[in-house]
Design a protein around this motif. Structure first.
Motif, PDB file in Angstrom:
ATOM      1  N   THR A 166      17.481 -67.296   7.582  1.00 20.58           N
ATOM      2  CA  THR A 166      17.983 -67.388   8.956  1.00 20.58           C
ATOM      3  C   THR A 166      19.401 -67.940   9.056  1.00 20.58           C
ATOM      4  O   THR A 166      20.038 -67.826  10.088  1.00 20.58           O
ATOM      5  N   LEU A 167      19.886 -68.528   7.953  1.00 16.46           N
ATOM      6  CA  LEU A 167      21.174 -69.216   8.044  1.00 16.46           C
ATOM      7  C   LEU A 167      22.319 -68.304   8.498  1.00 16.46           C
ATOM      8  O   LEU A 167      23.063 -68.634   9.420  1.00 16.46           O
ATOM      9  N   ASP A 168      22.444 -67.151   7.850  1.00 22.07           N
ATOM     10  CA  ASP A 168      23.579 -66.290   8.195  1.00 22.07           C
ATOM     11  C   ASP A 168      23.500 -65.766   9.626  1.00 22.07           C
ATOM     12  O   ASP A 168      24.496 -65.747  10.338  1.00 22.07           O
ATOM     13  N   TYR A 169      22.272 -65.379  10.045  1.00 22.73           N
ATOM     14  CA  TYR A 169      22.111 -64.960  11.445  1.00 22.73           C
ATOM     15  C   TYR A 169      22.511 -66.095  12.375  1.00 22.73           C
ATOM     16  O   TYR A 169      23.198 -65.910  13.367  1.00 22.73           O
ATOM     17  N   GLY A 170      22.052 -67.277  12.005  1.00 20.47           N
ATOM     18  CA  GLY A 170      22.312 -68.454  12.831  1.00 20.47           C
ATOM     19  C   GLY A 170      23.806 -68.716  12.939  1.00 20.47           C
ATOM     20  O   GLY A 170      24.324 -68.978  14.030  1.00 20.47           O
ATOM     21  N   LEU A 171      24.492 -68.627  11.819  1.00 15.66           N
ATOM     22  CA  LEU A 171      25.937 -68.888  11.845  1.00 15.66           C
ATOM     23  C   LEU A 171      26.658 -67.850  12.701  1.00 15.66           C
ATOM     24  O   LEU A 171      27.618 -68.160  13.402  1.00 15.66           O
ATOM     25  N   LYS A 172      26.172 -66.603  12.654  1.00 17.67           N
ATOM     26  CA  LYS A 172      26.759 -65.558  13.503  1.00 17.67           C
ATOM     27  C   LYS A 172      26.565 -65.926  14.965  1.00 17.67           C
ATOM     28  O   LYS A 172      27.480 -65.805  15.783  1.00 17.67           O
ATOM     29  N   GLU A 173      25.358 -66.379  15.257  1.00 17.37           N
ATOM     30  CA  GLU A 173      25.035 -66.785  16.625  1.00 17.37           C
ATOM     31  C   GLU A 173      25.964 -67.923  17.069  1.00 17.37           C
ATOM     32  O   GLU A 173      26.489 -67.917  18.178  1.00 17.37           O
ATOM     33  N   VAL A 174      26.161 -68.866  16.153  1.00 16.56           N
ATOM     34  CA  VAL A 174      27.029 -70.002  16.449  1.00 16.56           C
ATOM     35  C   VAL A 174      28.429 -69.513  16.818  1.00 16.56           C
ATOM     36  O   VAL A 174      29.048 -69.983  17.771  1.00 16.56           O
ATOM     37  N   SER A 175      28.922 -68.528  16.061  1.00 14.85           N
ATOM     38  CA  SER A 175      30.291 -68.070  16.329  1.00 14.85           C
ATOM     39  C   SER A 175      30.400 -67.396  17.692  1.00 14.85           C
ATOM     40  O   SER A 175      31.478 -67.297  18.271  1.00 14.85           O
ATOM     41  N   LYS A 176      29.246 -66.909  18.217  1.00 12.91           N
ATOM     42  CA  LYS A 176      29.276 -66.250  19.526  1.00 12.91           C
ATOM     43  C   LYS A 176      29.235 -67.249  20.694  1.00 12.91           C
ATOM     44  O   LYS A 176      29.575 -66.915  21.812  1.00 12.91           O
TER      45      LYS A 176
ATOM     46  N   PHE B 176      19.053 -76.457  21.192  1.00 15.55           N
ATOM     47  CA  PHE B 176      17.619 -76.372  20.971  1.00 15.55           C
ATOM     48  C   PHE B 176      17.205 -74.946  20.578  1.00 15.55           C
ATOM     49  O   PHE B 176      16.366 -74.752  19.696  1.00 15.55           O
ATOM     50  N   ASP B 177      17.844 -73.949  21.199  1.00 15.02           N
ATOM     51  CA  ASP B 177      17.557 -72.553  20.828  1.00 15.02           C
ATOM     52  C   ASP B 177      17.878 -72.304  19.361  1.00 15.02           C
ATOM     53  O   ASP B 177      17.141 -71.630  18.647  1.00 15.02           O
ATOM     54  N   LEU B 178      19.015 -72.864  18.922  1.00 18.94           N
ATOM     55  CA  LEU B 178      19.398 -72.677  17.518  1.00 18.94           C
ATOM     56  C   LEU B 178      18.362 -73.324  16.604  1.00 18.94           C
ATOM     57  O   LEU B 178      18.053 -72.823  15.523  1.00 18.94           O
ATOM     58  N   TYR B 179      17.839 -74.426  17.079  1.00 13.71           N
ATOM     59  CA  TYR B 179      16.792 -75.100  16.301  1.00 13.71           C
ATOM     60  C   TYR B 179      15.543 -74.230  16.237  1.00 13.71           C
ATOM     61  O   TYR B 179      14.978 -73.978  15.178  1.00 13.71           O
ATOM     62  N   GLN B 180      15.157 -73.745  17.413  1.00 13.93           N
ATOM     63  CA  GLN B 180      13.892 -73.023  17.481  1.00 13.93           C
ATOM     64  C   GLN B 180      13.943 -71.668  16.806  1.00 13.93           C
ATOM     65  O   GLN B 180      13.028 -71.250  16.126  1.00 13.93           O
TER      66      GLN B 180
ATOM     67  N   PRO C 278      18.750 -77.822  12.213  1.00 16.05           N
ATOM     68  CA  PRO C 278      18.529 -79.178  12.706  1.00 16.05           C
ATOM     69  C   PRO C 278      19.663 -79.582  13.641  1.00 16.05           C
ATOM     70  O   PRO C 278      20.786 -79.074  13.521  1.00 16.05           O
ATOM     71  N   TYR C 279      19.354 -80.486  14.527  1.00 16.03           N
ATOM     72  CA  TYR C 279      20.348 -80.935  15.504  1.00 16.03           C
ATOM     73  C   TYR C 279      21.668 -81.324  14.841  1.00 16.03           C
ATOM     74  O   TYR C 279      22.751 -80.927  15.287  1.00 16.03           O
ATOM     75  N   GLU C 280      21.567 -82.108  13.761  1.00 19.44           N
ATOM     76  CA  GLU C 280      22.794 -82.605  13.124  1.00 19.44           C
ATOM     77  C   GLU C 280      23.671 -81.467  12.619  1.00 19.44           C
ATOM     78  O   GLU C 280      24.890 -81.560  12.596  1.00 19.44           O
ATOM     79  N   VAL C 281      23.026 -80.382  12.169  1.00 17.57           N
ATOM     80  CA  VAL C 281      23.785 -79.247  11.650  1.00 17.57           C
ATOM     81  C   VAL C 281      24.585 -78.611  12.787  1.00 17.57           C
ATOM     82  O   VAL C 281      25.796 -78.389  12.677  1.00 17.57           O
ATOM     83  N   THR C 282      23.916 -78.354  13.883  1.00 19.85           N
ATOM     84  CA  THR C 282      24.594 -77.756  15.036  1.00 19.85           C
ATOM     85  C   THR C 282      25.699 -78.685  15.537  1.00 19.85           C
ATOM     86  O   THR C 282      26.813 -78.250  15.831  1.00 19.85           O
ATOM     87  N   GLU C 283      25.380 -79.945  15.603  1.00 18.23           N
ATOM     88  CA  GLU C 283      26.362 -80.922  16.075  1.00 18.23           C
ATOM     89  C   GLU C 283      27.638 -80.862  15.233  1.00 18.23           C
ATOM     90  O   GLU C 283      28.750 -80.823  15.747  1.00 18.23           O
ATOM     91  N   GLU C 284      27.441 -80.798  13.905  1.00 20.89           N
ATOM     92  CA  GLU C 284      28.615 -80.779  13.038  1.00 20.89           C
ATOM     93  C   GLU C 284      29.404 -79.483  13.135  1.00 20.89           C
ATOM     94  O   GLU C 284      30.630 -79.482  13.142  1.00 20.89           O
TER      95      GLU C 284
END
Ligand code: SER
Length: 603
Positions: free
Chosen positions: A366-376, A386-390, A395-401
């Protein structure tokens, strides 16, 4: 001097002062539904600090691995960690300040040879109705500590309880004023903006707290006031990682022998240097060490409780490895397990590596999909985090960073609200887990404790002696019992075990407590982990007609004539009839060769 030598010196020093070395508690406390992790050496000693007689005496010493999940965001400097080893000594209503402070001073200056002029101490200045600690001040002065090395602080710095200052202590919690020792580094890399105003408790890095003598004398009462305990206790704790840094004047604990090999492998895997990437490498080194020991204690990544904390540690480390080098294979994280264990003379039998790799494979999907999502995402908020978590397991800390790098902060409260809304924390977890970590000794929990012993013996009777407890967890709603067994139990076997336990309850067997040495207990085939290394006496509970815990006849040697005879700290009901009736609600595998049973008291 390396960490091993410091640990050995400490234990020896206090053994010579009449202390008994006790086995460290597990990182995940057994049978204590009120807390997730062992975060200090005193945690398993609370009943004894309150006055219960400890089987081995009033002076105790050990080295306790600790985990503090609440410090996860502090990691990434020269001295903070989530996992650490705490050297501890305790007086259970025995000696007090005038022995403790000179002893710890002697240990630091004579045994560890820390230069006196580099040491500073702090003393309680009074507050919340408790007066200034003039006695400790005088003791330090008489030991030759100059007055300008003695600092007074209030309840926020010089009071210790598991929840902090007196106002934060929940009812029933214990604590007291403390006196800390600090080491001043000679090669100062500290933040000079503090300049003249810098003092031992300042956060600039010039000083490192290396030991804390807590004088546990108070109990928080319903009306909010503090009541004096019937005995005056000492609870000393000093972080081994920090002591090693001080003794070697290395400033950065991650440069000590406990971490150096881990850091070197991170450098090799990522092709980056520590000096330029300290923060990230400190986090990875801390987290992998913590994860290694949590897995060794039986935790596996999951979406709640301890398993979720473990998942956060692993995923956060993986993202940091990727930051250092985007081509890093996630499973390379497991290469850090071996150096984390080697300094302890331990080895992985392959199990820890397997758990880490499986989690990394899951995360990789899921990491690469997640990172793509983050860039959007243009603007992050708690709900999106929370969506990124679910969806992606971030984890929260990852998104935060990830978003901090984009200059955006997340509203943590909003994330938490979403989290609570969506996650079905069991009623017990939310009601009992976070209230401050006091061992729950309520009536229902006591019943479950005794049920666990009956269940353990019944499983051995039905399935065979290869069954052995691997872990257990009790809440006021159910018990969970993990045990070694190779296959799924049949329905008949489950029924047989359940019937047997209920039969023993019906027989209303008495429950006896005795203090036995490992040798005595073994002779009677008692079950439980007897730590031969410590050779000390422990309490053993016998359930049954049990004629004697002093075996003379052959019958008595088989568990002293008891149905169940097991090492345990309690608490237990006085006779089994009080339990009522139980039902086994689930039987499942939790890992290779380990099964888990859930059972409830239903009547
Ligand atoms: N319990 C105290 C601490 O954790 C001292 O051992 O600092």
């Amino acid at each position: 001097m390396d960490s091993k030598q410091i640990r050995e010196k400490y234990i020896k020093f206090f053994v010579n002062k009449g202390h008994k070395e006790i086995a460290p508690a597990k990182l995940v406390p057994e049978n204590d539904p009120s807390t997730l992790f062992t975060s200090s050496g005193m945690q398993s000693l609370v009943p004894y600090l309150l006055g219960q007689v400890h089987p081995v005496g009033k002076r105790l010493v050990n080295s306790q691995p600790c985990f503090r999940a609440e410090d996860i965001e502090e990691v990434g400097d020269n001295r903070h960690t989530t996992f650490f080893e705490m050297l501890g000594n305790w007086s259970l209503g025995d000696y007090f300040k005038k022995e403790q402070l000179p002893w710890i001073w002697e240990f630091f200056t004579k045994e560890l040879k820390l230069p006196e002029e580099r040491l500073y101490v702090s003393v309680f200045k009074g507050g919340n109705g408790v007066s200034k600690d003039g006695e400790s001040f005088e003791i330090w002065k008489n030991l030759g500590v100059p007055e300008d090395h003695i600092f007074f602080y209030g309840v926020d710095k010089n009071w210790w309880s598991r929840s902090g200052s007196p106002d934060k202590m929940p009812v029933g919690e214990i604590g007291g004023p403390d006196s800390e020792v600090f080491y001043e580094f000679t090669k100062v890399e500290h933040d000079t903006k503090y300049g003249e105003k810098c003092h031992p408790n300042c956060n600039c890095g010039r000083f490192l707290e290396i030991g804390n003598s807590v004088f546990i004398q108070y109990l928080k009462q319903e009306d909010g006031t503090l009541k004096k305990l019937s005995q005056k206790n000492v609870d000393f704790g000093g972080g081994l990682e920090r002591l090693t840094a001080a003794v070697n004047n290395t400033f950065d604990i991650f440069q000590s022998d406990l971490y150096v090999a881990i850091i070197r492998i991170i450098e090799t895997i990522t092709g980056k240097g520590y000096q330029e990437n300290k923060n990230e490498m400190q986090v990875i080194a801390d987290h992998i060490r913590a994860a290694t020991f949590l897995i060794a204690d039986g935790i596996i990544p999951a979406n709640k409780l301890q398993g979720y904390v473990l998942r956060r540690l692993l995923r956060r480390s993986a993202v940091k490895m990727r930051h250092l080098n985007k081509d890093t294979k996630l499973t390379s994280l497991s290469e850090l397990i071996e150096p984390a264990l080697t300094v302890y003379g331990k080895e992985d039998d392959g199990m820890i590596q397997k758990v880490v790799n499986e989690e990394m494979e899951r995360f990789f999907k899921t990491l690469d999909y997640g990172l793509k999502e983050v860039s959007k995402i243009e603007k992050i908020d708690g709900r999106k985090a929370f969506d990124l978590y679910q969806t992606f397991g971030f984890p929260y800390e990852v998104t935060e960073e990830l978003f901090r790098q984009k200059g955006q902060e997340i509203d943590r409260e909003q994330f938490k609200t979403e989290f609570e809304k969506h996650r079905e924390l069991s009623r017990t977890a939310s009601a009992g887990m976070f209230k401050g970590g006091l061992a729950d000794q309520s009536e229902i929990v006591t019943k479950y404790h005794t049920t666990t012993h009956l269940l353990h013996q019944a499983l051995r009777d039905v399935l065979g002696p290869e069954v052995f407890q691997k872990g257990s967890n009790i809440t006021s709603e159910r018990l969970r019992f993990d045990f070694s067994f190779e296959r799924k139990m049949t329905d008949e076997e489950i029924k047989k075990v359940e019937d047997l336990v209920n039969e023993k309850i019906k027989q209303d067997l008495k429950v006896d407590r005795k203090i036995l040495s490992p040798g005595e207990a073994k002779k009677m085939n008692a079950i439980g982990l007897f730590d031969e290394k410590y050779g000390t006496k422990a309490s053993v509970y016998g359930i049954g007609p049990g004629s004697s815990l002093d075996p003379k006849t052959k019958d008595q040697r088989i568990r002293g004539g008891y149905y169940s005879l097991e090492l345990c700290g309690g608490p237990h009901v006085e006779h089994s009839g009080l339990i009522g009736k139980i039902k086994i609600t689930k039987e499942e595998a939790i890992s290779a060769g380990i099964r888990r049973i859930r059972a409830q008291i239903v009547a």
